[in-house]
Each structure stands twice: as structure tokens, then as C-alpha cells.
Write a protein that holds these residues in place. Structure first.
Motif, PDB file in Angstrom:
ATOM      1  N   ALA A  97      68.623  83.491 133.706  1.00  0.00           N
ATOM      2  CA  ALA A  97      67.962  82.407 134.425  1.00  0.00           C
ATOM      3  C   ALA A  97      68.713  81.099 134.272  1.00  0.00           C
ATOM      4  O   ALA A  97      68.882  80.338 135.237  1.00  0.00           O
ATOM      5  CB  ALA A  97      66.527  82.263 133.924  1.00  0.00           C
ATOM      6  N   LEU A  98      69.195  80.824 133.077  1.00  0.00           N
ATOM      7  CA  LEU A  98      69.909  79.575 132.835  1.00  0.00           C
ATOM      8  C   LEU A  98      71.272  79.565 133.513  1.00  0.00           C
ATOM      9  O   LEU A  98      71.845  78.495 133.735  1.00  0.00           O
ATOM     10  CB  LEU A  98      70.047  79.342 131.331  1.00  0.00           C
ATOM     11  N   GLY A  99      71.780  80.732 133.854  1.00  0.00           N
ATOM     12  CA  GLY A  99      73.038  80.825 134.588  1.00  0.00           C
ATOM     13  C   GLY A  99      72.864  80.957 136.081  1.00  0.00           C
ATOM     14  O   GLY A  99      73.838  81.184 136.800  1.00  0.00           O
ATOM     15  N   GLY A 100      71.624  80.831 136.589  1.00  0.00           N
ATOM     16  CA  GLY A 100      71.376  80.936 138.024  1.00  0.00           C
ATOM     17  C   GLY A 100      71.267  82.353 138.535  1.00  0.00           C
ATOM     18  O   GLY A 100      71.201  82.576 139.746  1.00  0.00           O
ATOM     19  N   VAL A 101      71.224  83.332 137.630  1.00  0.00           N
ATOM     20  CA  VAL A 101      71.136  84.746 138.003  1.00  0.00           C
ATOM     21  C   VAL A 101      69.666  85.125 138.055  1.00  0.00           C
ATOM     22  O   VAL A 101      68.953  85.021 137.053  1.00  0.00           O
ATOM     23  CB  VAL A 101      71.887  85.630 136.997  1.00  0.00           C
ATOM     24  N   THR A 102      69.202  85.591 139.200  1.00  0.00           N
ATOM     25  CA  THR A 102      67.787  85.913 139.366  1.00  0.00           C
ATOM     26  C   THR A 102      67.503  87.406 139.431  1.00  0.00           C
ATOM     27  O   THR A 102      66.341  87.805 139.416  1.00  0.00           O
ATOM     28  CB  THR A 102      67.227  85.231 140.630  1.00  0.00           C
ATOM     29  N   THR A 103      68.541  88.236 139.497  1.00  0.00           N
ATOM     30  CA  THR A 103      68.373  89.693 139.462  1.00  0.00           C
ATOM     31  C   THR A 103      69.497  90.286 138.630  1.00  0.00           C
ATOM     32  O   THR A 103      70.680  89.975 138.860  1.00  0.00           O
ATOM     33  CB  THR A 103      68.422  90.304 140.870  1.00  0.00           C
ATOM     34  N   ILE A 104      69.137  91.124 137.672  1.00  0.00           N
ATOM     35  CA  ILE A 104      70.134  91.875 136.920  1.00  0.00           C
ATOM     36  C   ILE A 104      69.801  93.360 137.021  1.00  0.00           C
ATOM     37  O   ILE A 104      68.645  93.739 137.229  1.00  0.00           O
ATOM     38  CB  ILE A 104      70.222  91.465 135.440  1.00  0.00           C
ATOM     39  N   ILE A 105      70.829  94.188 136.882  1.00  0.00           N
ATOM     40  CA  ILE A 105      70.609  95.638 136.741  1.00  0.00           C
ATOM     41  C   ILE A 105      71.215  96.051 135.408  1.00  0.00           C
ATOM     42  O   ILE A 105      72.385  95.767 135.113  1.00  0.00           O
ATOM     43  CB  ILE A 105      71.193  96.431 137.916  1.00  0.00           C
ATOM     44  N   ASP A 106      70.391  96.707 134.619  1.00  0.00           N
ATOM     45  CA  ASP A 106      70.715  97.049 133.242  1.00  0.00           C
ATOM     46  C   ASP A 106      71.453  98.379 133.165  1.00  0.00           C
ATOM     47  O   ASP A 106      71.069  99.362 133.814  1.00  0.00           O
ATOM     48  CB  ASP A 106      69.406  97.121 132.451  1.00  0.00           C
ATOM     49  N   MET A 107      72.489  98.409 132.335  1.00  0.00           N
ATOM     50  CA  MET A 107      73.275  99.617 132.151  1.00  0.00           C
ATOM     51  C   MET A 107      72.542 100.647 131.282  1.00  0.00           C
ATOM     52  O   MET A 107      71.720 100.285 130.446  1.00  0.00           O
ATOM     53  CB  MET A 107      74.621  99.263 131.526  1.00  0.00           C
ATOM     54  N   PRO A 108      72.838 101.945 131.474  1.00  0.00           N
ATOM     55  CA  PRO A 108      72.086 102.994 130.772  1.00  0.00           C
ATOM     56  C   PRO A 108      72.474 103.170 129.312  1.00  0.00           C
ATOM     57  O   PRO A 108      71.855 103.945 128.598  1.00  0.00           O
ATOM     58  CB  PRO A 108      72.422 104.247 131.585  1.00  0.00           C
ATOM     59  N   LEU A 109      73.496 102.522 128.833  1.00  0.00           N
ATOM     60  CA  LEU A 109      73.865 102.438 127.427  1.00  0.00           C
ATOM     61  C   LEU A 109      74.037 100.949 127.147  1.00  0.00           C
ATOM     62  O   LEU A 109      74.197 100.171 128.088  1.00  0.00           O
ATOM     63  CB  LEU A 109      75.149 103.229 127.162  1.00  0.00           C
ATOM     64  N   ASN A 110      73.891 100.507 126.004  1.00  0.00           N
ATOM     65  CA  ASN A 110      73.928 101.004 124.656  1.00  0.00           C
ATOM     66  C   ASN A 110      72.532 101.076 124.034  1.00  0.00           C
ATOM     67  O   ASN A 110      72.380 100.975 122.814  1.00  0.00           O
ATOM     68  CB  ASN A 110      74.809 100.088 123.809  1.00  0.00           C
ATOM     69  N   SER A 111      71.530 101.208 124.834  1.00  0.00           N
ATOM     70  CA  SER A 111      70.178 101.389 124.318  1.00  0.00           C
ATOM     71  C   SER A 111      70.020 102.795 123.757  1.00  0.00           C
ATOM     72  O   SER A 111      70.809 103.696 124.031  1.00  0.00           O
ATOM     73  CB  SER A 111      69.163 101.148 125.439  1.00  0.00           C
TER      74      SER A 111
END
Length: 459
Positions: A97-111
Motif C-alpha cells: 500500500a505504501l508503494g502504491g501497489v493495490t493488488t499482489i499475487i502471492d507465490m506458492p513458496l516459501n510458506s
């Protein structure tokens, strides 16, 4: 998906929720004065700036700033659950949000668990629910153990499937060998899905343990041939099957001619690079500065110039962060032993603009790479643009602001970043989600004031 060009304009009698007026609004690939009318979280109309519109809230962007669509970042490692001490949904989405990014898609690793089946996806969604400042979607993973079983995960709403062609660095997400890669390409083709590929050929990588403090010694272990060989294999598989494929974090500009030729031949291929490959070059990386370690690696200045050329001629489709943080203790000063990953979600856009401006480029030349490019990869027709029907996701940006990145002031969880100390142009002063301002400024410091993100599926 919303038809943006035929979406109905808001009722002219009932007040709009919001009107944002800006002398420089990025609309249809150019800056122009506009009044952006918002109702029910979406853009209802884009009118001349002085249009009289009845609205609950009517705000004017400062003349020195520009109004942009919210940025889209399709390559973010959030790591929660399992490695939440590296990064988590609350901290990562605040940084976005602080970088102006309003949508992200999360990678399937490293969780842990990795997102390689539907139960793992549900665990990750539960970890994120109600805690995200921006919208979050999820990639699935293609690994040897789920070969032939991607359909359920695809139906559950992941945006596509990530695979590695070389060891990933974490045991729970093994890479695909050439035969397995070819089978995965055929499987996603049958699903009309998307395969996104970390493309390095292990046959060209140099096995190592400790390497010491010299960056060149690390660079020598991941030569350009590793990227070129793996990318060629991905292209061949896509050409044979008709699959849609995407090359992640391109660092080797020498691969651009084969990528360009494949696109010209009709192969369904896209490619990304990252701010760190465009902002940095190997000759300036200090000894032991393993905050710069990533795979594939940052290469030399001539290579950086060629990547810029590939971005400007359209061969490279987008610039995304590959935000991959870790705890500080994993960034030891030995290039062979340090964790590979760069944290840049909050600052990548500023770094891109800083280097672009140094090269004499206008801001509007860079914006498709961080808006419509990644939005198209994910299949979003209603993000990354300011047009009727689009979500009212905005970033207000001061392109002339000057500052020095201070890692201690960034919102991501661990205070380690290659961008620390970089002098940059530009500052995101406001971020809006569905017509609500989610960041505010007090005493010169911008904070996230509203946690309003949603979890999103592939449409």
C-alpha cells in the motif's frame, strides 16, 4: 469480467461516492486533466476536470502530483504461514500500500505448506483473511508430487502454476526435471491455464557451498547459459502444446532475441523482469553485500542496458518486485551461504522511475509495465487502468520528490533490502482501494490507515 468500455456511467442525480480531480491523470496511456467519478468502489466516469459532479467527497490532487491506477505486482513471496518470521500478510500488504501497489499475487513458496493442493490454498487464505491492506490473490505450484492433479487447484481459483527448473532453495517445493516440465506444460495447456517458470537449467549451474565475499564468485556459479537453456526448453514446450507460459524474473538480456522470435511466431509467451535488474549492475555491488543476492543474479551494466531496451521495445511485458525477504541472520556475508532474495515491494516503483528518469524516459513510458502488463498476466480487465468499470484503485504519486531509501522506515517485516541507501525520485503520497483512501500522511510520514483488502480469485 466487467466490460469496461460499455459500463454504465453513474446516475447523474444521486451523488457519487467520490470525485478525484487531477491535472495529470493517467488515462488511455497518457496524462491529461480529469475528474474521476467513483460509485460503489468502481470508476463510474472519467470527465473533464472542471465537470460539476455531485459527490459525497470531492478531492483535488496537488498539481505537482499525478493520479495513477493502483499498481499490480504479480510476484510477491509473503511466506505466511510457516515462515511468517520472514514476511507475513499484514506487513507485506502494508508495504504494498505504501508503494502504491493495490493488488499482489502471492507465490506458492516459501510458506509451509506450499500451495500445491486445495487444502494448502485454504490454509493460506485463512491466514490472510481480514488482515490484508490491499487485494491478494494466489499462485498454485507445480511440483513432481502433484503432476496430473492440477485441475482441482485451478478450479479453486489460483491464477496459474509456478514451477522451478532448478532447485528452489526450499525442500518442500522441488523442481521439475525436463520430462516433468514438459508434462506440466501439457497439463496446463489442457486446462487452458498458465505456467510461470523460474527458468534456470541446473546442468549449467555450478555446485558450491561457501564462496566468500566477492560477488563475482557468486555470479560465476549462475552463468547466462543456465537461463538461456531453460527458457529455450519452456518455449519449445509451449510451441508444441499451445500452452500459455510466462518467464519469471529475467536477468539475462541475451535471452531476449529468442523470446522476441517466439512471440513473433505466435508462442503464448510473456516475460517479466524486476526493479533490481534494472536499477543495479554487478560492478557496483560491494563485497559481502548479500542483500543483493538473488537468483538469477544481477548481471553487468551492458546487460542492464539491454534489459532496458527489451522493456522499451515491448519484448519484456512487465516489471514486478519478486519481493522475497528473509530474516537478517540468513543474509550472512558469504555469497554462497546467504539466502537469495531481495525485498523491494514498497520501493521497486520508485527505483524503476529513478533509473528511467536518469535515462531520460518519461514516466508514462514506464507505467504499462507496472499496471496493465501484470494485470493482463493475471487476467484482470478491471485493474491497472482508470476507465469506466475499473475498480477504483488509485495511487497518487509525486514524481519529483527526492529521498533516500531507509530500510528502517520500510513496512516489510525484516529490515534488510538491497535498496537501502538508494537515492530515489518519486514518492507515493496516497493509495486508494475501492474509492477509500487507505494511506494517510502525518508529520511527513505516510501510514496505512485502513485495512481494506480482499482475497481475489482468478475470474
Amino acid at each position: 469480467m466487467t466490460d469496461l468500455r460499455t459500463a454504465a456511467v453513474a446516475d447523474t442525480v444521486a451523488p457519487a461516492d467520490l470525485v478525484l480531480r487531477a491535472r495529470r491523470t493517467w488515462v488511455d496511456g497518457a496524462f491529461r486533466p480529469a475528474a474521476v467519478v467513483v460509485r460503489d468502489g468502481r470508476v463510474a466516469a472519467v470527465e473533464p476536470i472542471d465537470t460539476d459532479v455531485l459527490a459525497d467527497h470531492d478531492e483535488t490532487v496537488p498539481d505537482a502530483h499525478v493520479l495513477l491506477p493502483g499498481l499490480v505486482d504479480t510476484h510477491v513471496h509473503v511466506n505466511e504461514p510457516g515462515r511468517t518470521e520472514w514476511e507475513g500478510f499484514a506487513s507485506a500488504t502494508r508495504a504494498a500500500a505504501l508503494g502504491g501497489v493495490t493488488t499482489i499475487i502471492d507465490m506458492p513458496l516459501n510458506s509451509i505448506p506450499a500451495t500445491v493442493d486445495v487444502p494448502a490454498l485454504r490454509v493460506k487464505q485463512a491466514s490472510a483473511a481480514g488482515r490484508v491492506a490491499v487485494d491478494v490473490g494466489f499462485w498454485g505450484g507445480a511440483v513432481p508430487d502433484n503432476a496430473g492433479a492440477l485441475a482441482d487447484l485451478h478450479a479453486a481459483g489460483v491464477f496459474g502454476f509456478k514451477c522451478f527448473t532448478a532447485p528452489s532453495g526450499v525442500d518442500e517445493f522441488p523442481h521439475l526435471d525436463p520430462t516433468q516440465l514438459r508434462a506440466a506444460i501439457a497439463e496446463v495447456a489442457a486446462l487452458d491455464a498458465l505456467l510461470i517458470v523460474h527458468a534456470e537449467d541446473p546442468d549449467h549451474l555450478v555446485d558450491h557451498d561457501a564462496l566468500g565475499v566477492r560477488y563475482q564468485d557468486f555470479l560465476d556459479t549462475r552463468p547466462v547459459q543456465a537461463e538461456r537453456s531453460a527458457i529455450a526448453r519452456v518455449i519449445d514446450g509451449a510451441r508444441e502444446t499451445g500452452a500459455r507460459v510466462h518467464v519469471l524474473h529475467l536477468s539475462d538480456a541475451g535471452a531476449l532475441p529468442m523470446i522476441r522470435a517466439a512471440k513473433d511466431d505466435g508462442v503464448r509467451l510473456t516475460v517479466e523482469t524486476c526493479p533490481h535488474y534494472l536499477a543495479f549492475e554487478s560492478g557496483s555491488i560491494p563485497d559481502g553485500a548479500t542483500a543483493y543476492k538473488c537468483c538469477p543474479p544481477i548481471r553487468d551494466d551492458a546487460n542492464r542496458d539491454a534489459l532496458w531496451a527489451g522493456l522499451l521495445d515491448g519484448t519484456i511485458d512487465m516489471v514486478v518486485s519478486d519481493h522475497s525477504p528473509s530474516t537478517a541472520d540468513l543474509k550472512v556475508d558469504d555469497w554462497g551461504l546467504a539466502w537469495g532474495g531481495i525485498a523491494g515491494l514498497q520501493v521497486g516503483f520508485r527505483a524503476l522511475w529513478t533509473e528511467g528518469a536518469r535515462r531520460g524516459l518519461p514516466l508514462d513510458a514506464l507505467l504499462p509495465a507496472v499496471t496493465t502488463g501484470p494485470a493482463a498476466l493475471a487476467g484482470f480487465a478491471d485493474r491497472g487502468r482508470i476507465v469506466p468499470g475499473a475498480l477504483a484503485h488509485f495511487a497518487v504519486f509525486d514524481p519529483d520528490a527526492q529521498s533516500t531509501i531507509d530500510v528502517d522506515a520500510l513496512a516489510h517485516r525484516n529490515r534488510v533490502s538491497a535498496f537501502d541507501g538508494l537515492q530515489v525520485r518519486g514518492r507515493v503520497t496516497q493509495t486508494w482501494l475501492r474509492g477509500q483512501r487507505i494511506t494517510g500522511t502525518t508529520d511527513g510520514t505516510t501510514t496505512v490507515d485502513l485495512v481494506a483488502g480482499e482475497l481475489v480469485d482468478r475470474g
